[in-house]
Design a protein around this motif. Structure first.
Motif: not given
Length: 746
Positions: A82-83, A85, A87, A163, A182-185, A217, A221, A223
């Motif tokens: 979660e933190e 980021d 998958d 992260r 920023w970060t994405e998966l 988070k 927010n 996921r």
């Protein structure tokens, strides 16, 4: 120099010493343990925190609480994912090495006499002290429904910190401002189609100092957290590829089993293994302190040979029969044997002129853990190094025992903690692993896999202790006037820690857990714990003291409510002053449509217990049939504060209820001769059958102020809900388990 000057000087020096000691202690507490992964990295691996490894294939999350079927691995991995980021579906997980870096700071607080409903300064201080004790002792342990509460902050912090350094590494590489990224998966992304995988940044990220305090988070927010997640271990378990301890295979492996004195606490005076040694495939018979072990070419060969060993067993130092054990318990209701009195409100000794005295004695039996995967372990001693594969809840203690047995240093011992096919507390013990190490020491450098027979598993369990309660109460003018409960058990804590060579001063909270701390407003209310002698070695069983005390306390409360002529549900709700507890009672009343008519011969019962900080209420409906009592429906509501994975919580809550119902109906360990249990396999110890299992509906509430675990709280209310339902259907009040001693079940 005057006396006053000497006194002042002594005070100042003493104060400085104390202050310095406190400051040193605070510094030690705040100083993190070394990252245990740094000395175990393979080629191309990088570690960022004790919970995270990265290599070219992705991220591995260390989930340091043993997966016993309770779903902990998935939820712990989700905390980091979660933190950080990530998958979640693509991460790998590992239990990690034994290390104080993975200490459990919540578990030690469970042993303190602090009610879960107490939010005052002293209570908060005591819980904080529990974390201090956990850290200084390096308690790397799974148990007490503490895995999620303990990890909730620290593993999220680990993910958030990782992260952050990934972003910093990308910013430095690309010569841009970190705030523009920023970060994405699992990727750092930014303007102009910038996208860099964590795997490509890990080596650079590892050169940055890991921040110790980062912003997490907000729940809005999240996921993964707060949502039901597919179990990460589900596909491997369904396909048979999940590596349980019993699945370990190594080159040139020997297979083994042991036979130990079936009477606890005793060994063998001598034995004759002539017939066993002649069995084809037997390699060696190994003497052990408790009996003997067999090394062979297959597990089945080892089992057959072990049965042929003729033993002259030493007598047990414990009482030989259940009757003798019960007599010892009954003799413990004395002031001399009083262990605790954490609750003593008003005056239970006196009553009003119009009051009616109600008295009852309740009993619960010894219960086996009986996990589906029997005790087993694998050990390989060669070239001055020892590897162990086992499902264990106490990995650091396993290493300590292996050190003592082999004389090896800690660095020469590697423990591979495997997933386990159940435990219910049994794998808090390590006797079976010690036996495996002893056998490996006689295997001439070959790996040894030791497996207990089911009979060995039952005979050498450290069971849930038998217990007894003597209850008194008064009702007057349609009200409960007093409730005086006295509980007698051997001490689970004393028994467990004695096998570590330790003692614990003070009272054992487990003796009264689930009894003394229940949130009901009764003007005269006393709960006393009596420590009975250790009539057999015992250990933690799912929900520990609350497993019996929930039955004792709630069933007698039901008796008092009925004697006062009141509705069992309505009066529990009226008496309950703790809002989260009251709401779970209200929820289960709504779910079960409490008060609605039932067919003739049917009954509805409610049970409640606050254990491990979780209020849980359950309702059971039963019907009388020609074949016996049928369990029709079950309802369970619990408040966990914050529900991280509703689907998994539902599984734990419903599973705990079914576990509690099955044991209340059918299960016990009895002793009739020589201090050995009569029950040695599942036919003697029948779990609930599929066709007996009621349909269970659950509801998860989130009104508590802190996050709680749910592995155990579903068990204690089950037995009283069933017993109270049986009373409602038949008028028969059951005060002893198992219930099938008194009624038949369809």
């Amino acid at each position: 120099m005057s006396i006053g000057s000497i006194a002042r000087r002594t005070f100042l020096i003493g104060s400085a010493a104390i202050a310095g000691g406190v400051a040193f202690g605070v510094w030690r507490y705040r100083t993190p343990y070394d990252n245990p992964l740094e000395n175990q990295l393979a080629e191309g691996e990088v570690t960022l925190t004790p919970y995270i490894k990265v290599d070219a294939d992705g991220v591995t999350i260390i989930t340091p609480r043993t997966e016993l079927g309770q779903g902990t691995t998935t939820t712990l991995a989700a905390l980091v994912a979660e933190e950080m980021d990530l998958d979640l579906a693509k991460v790998r997980t590992d239990h990690g090495p034994p290390s104080p870096a993975y200490y459990n700071g919540v578990v030690s607080a469970e042993g303190m006499p602090v009610a879960a409903t107490d939010t005052g300064f002293m209570a908060r201080t005591a819980r904080g002290a529990g974390d201090v004790v956990g850290k200084f002792m390096g308690l790397h342990i799974t148990g007490g429904s503490t895995s999620i509460p303990d990890a909730f902050e620290k593993m999220r912090q680990a993910g958030a910190a990782a992260r952050l350094v990934m972003i910093r590494a990308a910013a430095e590489r690309e010569s841009v401002v970190a705030g523009s990224l920023w970060t994405e998966l699992g990727h750092v992304v930014g303007p102009n189609d910038l996208r860099i995988a964590y795997e490509d940044l890990a080596a650079d990220a590892a050169t940055f100092d890991i921040p110790s305090d980062v912003e997490l988070k907000s729940r809005a927010n999240w996921r993964y957290l707060g949502q039901s997640q597919p179990r990460l271990d589900m596909v491997p378990k369904i396909t048979g590829t999940a590596p349980f301890g019993i699945d370990i295979r190594l080159p040139d492996m020997l297979f083994a089993t042991v036979r130990s004195n079936p009477a606890q606490g005793a060994g063998a005076l001598n034995y004759d293994a002539t017939a066993a040694q002649d069995v084809k495939g037997v390699v060696k018979i190994v003497p052990l302190k408790t009996g003997a072990g067999v090394l062979a070419d297959t597990t089945w060969t080892a089992f057959r040979a072990a049965e042929l060993i003729e033993f002259d067993w030493a007598p047990s130092p414990y009482p030989e029969t259940s009757e003798d054990m019960a007599t010892a318990l009954a003799a413990s209701f004395t002031d001399e044997a009083r262990d605790s009195r954490f609750r003593d409100d008003g005056d239970v000794e006196s009553g009003s002129e119009t009051s009616t005295l109600i008295e009852a004695e309740y009993r619960v039996p010894f219960l086996a853990h009986a996990p589906l995967e029997p005790m087993n372990a694998t050990a390989w001693l060669r070239d001055g190094k020892l590897d162990i594969w086992a499902g264990t809840q106490v990995p650091t203690y396993v290493v300590d025992v292996a050190k003592d047995l082999t004389g090896l240093s800690q660095n020469a011992i590697t423990l591979h903690t495997t997933i386990a096919g159940g435990s219910f507390g049994r794998r808090l013990e390590f006797d079976f692993i010690a036996q495996t190490v002893e056998l490996a020491m006689e295997a001439d450098g070959r790996p040894v896999k030791m497996t207990w027979t089911r009979e060995e598993d039952f005979s050498h369990d450290y069971p849930r202790p038998m217990g007894m309660a003597r209850m008194k109460g008064r009702v007057a003018d349609g009200q409960i006037e007093s409730f005086d409960g006295a509980f007698a058990y051997p001490s689970v804590v004393a028994s467990q820690v004695s096998r570590l060579g330790l003692t614990v001063p003070g009272p054992d909270v487990a003796i009264v857990a689930g009894g003394w701390d229940q949130p009901f407003s009764i003007p005269n209310y006393r709960m006393t714990g009596h420590r009975a002698p250790e009539v057999a070695p015992v250990s933690s069983w799912r929900s520990v003291g609350a497993s019996g005390n929930g039955f004792f306390h709630d069933c007698f409360l039901d008796e008092l409510i009925h004697a006062a002529g009141l509705d069992p549900m309505e009066e529990r709700i009226r008496l309950c002053w703790h809002e989260p507890s009251r709401k779970v009672l209200e929820a289960v009343a709504e779910m079960s449509n409490w008060g609605s008519p039932l067919p003739e011969g049917s009954g509805r019962g409610v049970g409640f217990c606050l254990s491990f900080g979780v209020p849980c209420a359950q309702v059971v409906e039963v019907t009388q049939t020609e074949r016996g009592l049928r369990l029709d429906r079950g309802f369970a509501a619990a408040d966990v504060g914050t529900a991280l994975d509703p689907q998994n919580i539902d599984a734990q809550l419903s599973g705990g209820m079914i576990f509690g119902l099955g044991h209340a109906m059918n299960c016990q360990l009895t002793y009739t001769e020589g201090g050995a249990p009569d029950q040695t396999n599942f036919p003697d110890y029948p779990a609930m059958r599929f066709d007996q299992c009621p349909k269970v509906e659950t509801r998860i509430l989130e009104n508590g102020d802190t996050i709680k675990g749910i592995g155990e709280p579903g068990v204690p209310p089950a037995a009283p809900a069933l017993a109270n339902a049986i009373f409602a259907a038949t008028g028969q009040r059951l005060r002893e388990m198992p219930f099938d001693k008194f009624v038949d079940f369809a």
